[in-house]
Design an enzyme around this catalytic site. Structure first.
Site, PDB file in Angstrom:
ATOM      1  N   ASP A  17       0.617   7.631   6.068  1.00 39.22           N
ATOM      2  CA  ASP A  17       0.566   6.360   5.352  1.00 39.22           C
ATOM      3  C   ASP A  17       0.471   5.251   6.401  1.00 39.22           C
ATOM      4  O   ASP A  17       1.442   4.968   7.098  1.00 39.22           O
ATOM      5  CB  ASP A  17       1.831   6.199   4.496  1.00 39.22           C
ATOM      6  CG  ASP A  17       1.869   4.866   3.743  1.00 39.22           C
ATOM      7  OD1 ASP A  17       0.962   4.029   3.942  1.00 39.22           O
ATOM      8  OD2 ASP A  17       2.820   4.671   2.960  1.00 39.22           O
ATOM      9  N   LYS A  49      -1.935  -5.181   2.699  1.00 41.43           N
ATOM     10  CA  LYS A  49      -1.074  -5.530   3.822  1.00 41.43           C
ATOM     11  C   LYS A  49      -1.914  -6.150   4.938  1.00 41.43           C
ATOM     12  O   LYS A  49      -1.749  -7.300   5.275  1.00 41.43           O
ATOM     13  CB  LYS A  49      -0.331  -4.293   4.339  1.00 41.43           C
ATOM     14  CG  LYS A  49       0.440  -3.535   3.267  1.00 41.43           C
ATOM     15  CD  LYS A  49       1.629  -4.329   2.734  1.00 41.43           C
ATOM     16  CE  LYS A  49       2.141  -3.825   1.406  1.00 41.43           C
ATOM     17  NZ  LYS A  49       2.813  -2.545   1.423  1.00 41.43           N
ATOM     18  N   TRP A  79       9.535   3.566   2.678  1.00 44.29           N
ATOM     19  CA  TRP A  79       8.267   4.056   2.123  1.00 44.29           C
ATOM     20  C   TRP A  79       8.131   5.563   2.247  1.00 44.29           C
ATOM     21  O   TRP A  79       7.579   6.212   1.350  1.00 44.29           O
ATOM     22  CB  TRP A  79       7.082   3.322   2.741  1.00 44.29           C
ATOM     23  CG  TRP A  79       7.028   1.896   2.276  1.00 44.29           C
ATOM     24  CD1 TRP A  79       7.248   0.770   3.026  1.00 44.29           C
ATOM     25  CD2 TRP A  79       6.770   1.439   0.934  1.00 44.29           C
ATOM     26  NE1 TRP A  79       7.143  -0.346   2.229  1.00 44.29           N
ATOM     27  CE2 TRP A  79       6.851   0.034   0.956  1.00 44.29           C
ATOM     28  CE3 TRP A  79       6.486   2.082  -0.273  1.00 44.29           C
ATOM     29  CZ2 TRP A  79       6.649  -0.751  -0.199  1.00 44.29           C
ATOM     30  CZ3 TRP A  79       6.279   1.309  -1.416  1.00 44.29           C
ATOM     31  CH2 TRP A  79       6.372  -0.091  -1.365  1.00 44.29           C
TER      32      TRP A  79
HETATM   33  C1  LIG Z   1       3.231  -1.608   0.463  1.00 49.00           C
HETATM   34  C2  LIG Z   1       3.299  -0.212   0.894  1.00 49.00           C
HETATM   35  C3  LIG Z   1       3.088   0.854  -0.013  1.00 49.00           C
HETATM   36  C4  LIG Z   1       2.832   0.616  -1.491  1.00 49.00           C
HETATM   37  O1  LIG Z   1       1.644  -0.067  -1.695  1.00 49.00           O
HETATM   38  P1  LIG Z   1       1.144  -0.428  -3.171  1.00 49.00           P
HETATM   39  O2  LIG Z   1      -0.283  -0.760  -2.928  1.00 49.00           O
HETATM   40  O3  LIG Z   1       1.964  -1.572  -3.634  1.00 49.00           O
HETATM   41  O4  LIG Z   1       1.305   0.775  -4.011  1.00 49.00           O
HETATM   42  C5  LIG Z   1       3.144   2.132   0.479  1.00 49.00           C
HETATM   43  N1  LIG Z   1       3.382   2.385   1.776  1.00 49.00           N
HETATM   44  C6  LIG Z   1       3.600   1.395   2.669  1.00 49.00           C
HETATM   45  C7  LIG Z   1       3.855   1.739   4.088  1.00 49.00           C
HETATM   46  C8  LIG Z   1       3.556   0.075   2.263  1.00 49.00           C
HETATM   47  O5  LIG Z   1       3.760  -0.906   3.142  1.00 49.00           O
END
Ligand SMILES: *Cc1c(COP(=O)(O)O)cnc(C)c1O
Length: 361
Positions: free
Chosen positions: A173, A197, A103
């Site tokens: 993030d 998530k 990511w």
């Molecule tokens: C799933 C995820 C993303 C992307 O998320 P989307 O909502 O599908 O764009 C970005 N960063 C991390 C750490 C993730 O687990």
């Protein structure tokens, strides 16, 4: 189990707390006397304003978000933030990124389209199985921010200690660890998390950003890509993801009622320990991440062969455990154990894997 639901170890979209789903079900046909479902409701109505206001208020309480931070609900998932962050926060056109897995790599690739990216540390040398030492990074004087992915969902590593940014703002993030443990918001310039998530339904990101980082000199940028647009309009410049905001608000309330993030953290530690203790003594299964940097949320593990990995995935699925196949870039298996996964789910999985190991010696 009451609803014959499976233990869903998906990395996302993932499990939601059962009491929250029940509440949503109960309000489905007629939300609190409004005569309609939240899905059918005008986002400009007083009823809906109450829903979004309560969601923000409860999130602020849950995380202890200081008054000089804005909370924004934006569409486009976490992925759109890979672009919005450099577009909005690069003033000198340069930023420091730390590469710790899939990511952060994606975020780096997008930021490079906007400006200069300095990758000050990386764990690529060992296939992203640890977090590099970031206590004394080489940070250029004119860097605008330092960027991390605080929990790498695919590789299963978590930052235990934030990097020394040498005075630069930190952007994180937190998608796959959001609300899993207490967080000192003022350590960051900006935190963001895709909610599918650890919180609610897909299609939305929560952005927590320090007010002074929101710029009004970016008039050349498409209006939707400016944080200012969303901040000025209370996340309702256009129709927001009304449904996700409603469901996430329920989860914020639920977490407060559970006792907050300290309580969740302890539960998550206890839960992940069941899995890691098993992996550490198993002769068939091995955790892929160094113990110090292991994630409490995403637990990747492997057997000695791809064939056996696939056999285990199929066997777990047949036994009522779903989504244990590891991401294609890492292989093996991955158990995602977010807030809503009960400890009994992890205990049942470990019992099953123990039995599988005994039968396949
Ligand atoms: C799933 C995820 C993303 C992307 O998320 P989307 O909502 O599908 O764009 C970005 N960063 C991390 C750490 C993730 O687990």
């Amino acid at each position: 189990m009451k609803y014959d639901r499976t233990f869903n170890f998906s990395a996302g979209p993932a499990m939601m707390p059962e009491p929250v789903l029940e509440e949503i079900r109960d309000e489905m046909m007629n939300y609190r006397g409004s005569g309609m479902c939240v899905m059918e409701m005008s986002h400009r109505s007083a009823v809906y304003q109450g829903i979004i206001d309560a969601a923000e208020k409860d999130l602020r309480e849950l995380m202890g978000i200081p008054d000089n931070y804005k909370v924004l609900f934006i569409q486009g998932g976490a992925t759109l933030q890979f672009s919005m962050i450099p577009m909005n926060l690069m003033k000198n056109g340069k930023a420091v990124y730390i590469e710790t897995g899939a990511w952060s790599k994606k975020a780096i690739a997008e930021a490079k389209k906007v400006g200069e990216v300095v990758v000050a540390a990386s764990s690529k040398d060992k296939n992203y199985t640890y977090v590099p030492d970031c206590s004394d990074l080489d940070i250029p004087e004119d860097a605008d921010y330092v960027y991390i992915c605080e929990n790498e969902t695919i590789h299963g590593v978590t930052w235990q200690k934030l990097p020394n940014t040498k005075g630069k703002i930190l952007v994180s993030d937190q998608s796959s660890m959001f609300l899993s443990r207490p967080c000192n918001v003022s350590d960051y310039g900006m935190i963001y998390a895709g909610v599918q998530k650890n919180v609610g339904p897909a299609g939305m990101v929560v952005v927590i950003i320090r007010e002074d980082l929101i710029r009004d000199d970016l008039t050349d940028l498409p209006v939707y890509l400016q944080y200012k647009t969303h901040a000025d309009a209370g996340s309702m410049y256009n129709t927001p993801n009304c449904w996700a905001i409603y469901c996430c608000g329920k989860v914020f309330r639920y977490l407060l009622d559970q006792g907050g993030l300290e309580v969740m953290n302890q539960k998550n530690i206890d839960k992940a320990k069941v899995m890691y203790d098993f992996l550490d003594q198993s002769e068939m299964f091995t955790g892929t991440v160094v113990p110090e940097d292991r994630s409490l949320m995403n637990i990747p593990f492997v057997t000695a062969s791809k064939e056996l990995d696939a056999e285990v995935v199929a066997a777990t699925k047949a036994a009522g455990f779903d989504n244990l196949k590891g991401h294609k870039s890492v292989g093996g298996l991955r158990a995602s154990t977010y807030n809503a996964m009960p400890k009994e789910g992890v205990e049942a999985l470990v019992e099953f894997l123990k039995k599988f190991e005994a039968e396949h010696k």
